[in-house]
Design a protein around this motif. Structure first.
Motif, PDB file in Angstrom:
ATOM      1  N   UNK A  45       0.839  -1.205   0.000  1.00 19.10           N
ATOM      2  CA  UNK A  45       0.000   0.000   0.000  1.00 19.10           C
ATOM      3  C   UNK A  45       0.873   1.254   0.000  1.00 19.10           C
ATOM      4  N   UNK A  46       1.953   1.229   0.744  1.00 19.20           N
ATOM      5  CA  UNK A  46       2.872   2.369   0.757  1.00 19.20           C
ATOM      6  C   UNK A  46       3.472   2.616  -0.612  1.00 19.20           C
ATOM      7  N   UNK A  47       3.876   1.541  -1.297  1.00 24.07           N
ATOM      8  CA  UNK A  47       4.427   1.676  -2.647  1.00 24.07           C
ATOM      9  C   UNK A  47       3.381   2.179  -3.626  1.00 24.07           C
ATOM     10  N   UNK A  48       2.153   1.680  -3.489  1.00 24.55           N
ATOM     11  CA  UNK A  48       1.055   2.131  -4.349  1.00 24.55           C
ATOM     12  C   UNK A  48       0.792   3.622  -4.158  1.00 24.55           C
ATOM     13  N   UNK A  49       0.719   4.048  -2.890  1.00 23.62           N
ATOM     14  CA  UNK A  49       0.455   5.456  -2.609  1.00 23.62           C
ATOM     15  C   UNK A  49       1.565   6.347  -3.144  1.00 23.62           C
ATOM     16  N   UNK A  50       2.804   5.887  -3.032  1.00 20.06           N
ATOM     17  CA  UNK A  50       3.936   6.652  -3.555  1.00 20.06           C
ATOM     18  C   UNK A  50       3.848   6.758  -5.078  1.00 20.06           C
ATOM     19  N   UNK A  51       3.517   5.647  -5.731  1.00 20.23           N
ATOM     20  CA  UNK A  51       3.399   5.648  -7.195  1.00 20.23           C
ATOM     21  C   UNK A  51       2.245   6.533  -7.651  1.00 20.23           C
ATOM     22  N   UNK A  52       1.115   6.480  -6.944  1.00 19.67           N
ATOM     23  CA  UNK A  52      -0.030   7.313  -7.320  1.00 19.67           C
ATOM     24  C   UNK A  52       0.281   8.792  -7.136  1.00 19.67           C
ATOM     25  N   UNK A  53       1.006   9.125  -6.073  1.00 21.19           N
ATOM     26  CA  UNK A  53       1.378  10.529  -5.850  1.00 21.19           C
ATOM     27  C   UNK A  53       2.270  11.017  -6.983  1.00 21.19           C
ATOM     28  N   UNK A  54       3.245  10.193  -7.390  1.00 18.34           N
ATOM     29  CA  UNK A  54       4.124  10.554  -8.505  1.00 18.34           C
ATOM     30  C   UNK A  54       3.328  10.696  -9.792  1.00 18.34           C
ATOM     31  N   UNK A  55       2.361   9.804 -10.009  1.00 20.94           N
ATOM     32  CA  UNK A  55       1.518   9.862 -11.205  1.00 20.94           C
ATOM     33  C   UNK A  55       0.684  11.141 -11.211  1.00 20.94           C
ATOM     34  N   UNK A  56       0.116  11.486 -10.066  1.00 25.52           N
ATOM     35  CA  UNK A  56      -0.723  12.683  -9.987  1.00 25.52           C
ATOM     36  C   UNK A  56       0.090  13.954 -10.201  1.00 25.52           C
ATOM     37  N   UNK A  57       1.348  13.945  -9.775  1.00 22.51           N
ATOM     38  CA  UNK A  57       2.205  15.119  -9.948  1.00 22.51           C
ATOM     39  C   UNK A  57       2.620  15.295 -11.402  1.00 22.51           C
ATOM     40  N   UNK A  58       2.702  14.195 -12.128  1.00 23.20           N
ATOM     41  CA  UNK A  58       3.101  14.265 -13.546  1.00 23.20           C
ATOM     42  C   UNK A  58       2.231  13.307 -14.340  1.00 23.20           C
ATOM     43  N   UNK A  59       0.975  13.655 -14.493  1.00 22.78           N
ATOM     44  CA  UNK A  59       0.002  12.812 -15.190  1.00 22.78           C
ATOM     45  C   UNK A  59       0.199  12.937 -16.693  1.00 22.78           C
ATOM     46  N   UNK A  60       0.605  11.838 -17.310  1.00 26.59           N
ATOM     47  CA  UNK A  60       0.818  11.820 -18.756  1.00 26.59           C
ATOM     48  C   UNK A  60      -0.223  10.950 -19.462  1.00 26.59           C
TER      49      UNK A  60
END
Length: 73
Positions: A45-60
Motif C-alpha cells: 500500500x505504501x508503494x502504491x500510494x507513492x506511485x499514485x502521488x508521482x503519477x498525480x504530480x506528472x500525469x501523462x
C-alpha cells in the motif's frame, strides 16, 4: 528458529484457534502467515500510494480516443 510471544485474551485465543482449525493450520502457522501477509500488504500500500502521488504530480495519461488516433486506428 526464534520464538515470539504475545498476549491475547481467552476469547481472542479461542477465536484465533478456531480460525486456525478452519484453515487446517496450527495456531502458530496462522499467526505467522497472517502477520507477514498484513505487513507485506502495508508495504504494498505504501508503494502504491507513492506511485499514485508521482503519477498525480506528472500525469501523462491520454484518453482512449487520443490513443486510437495516435495509433492511427
Amino acid at each position: 528458529m526464534s520464538t515470539v510471544t504475545f498476549r491475547v485474551t481467552d476469547e481472542e485465543k479461542s477465536f484465533i484457534q478456531s480460525m486456525a482449525d478452519l484453515n487446517g493450520q496450527t495456531l502458530s502457522e496462522l499467526a505467522r502467515t497472517k502477520l507477514l501477509e498484513g505487513l507485506e500488504d502495508q508495504i504494498d500500500m505504501g508503494l502504491y500510494e507513492k506511485a499514485m502521488k508521482a503519477h498525480e504530480e506528472k500525469d501523462e495519461s491520454i484518453s482512449h480516443q487520443d490513443m486510437l488516433r495516435e495509433l492511427g486506428l
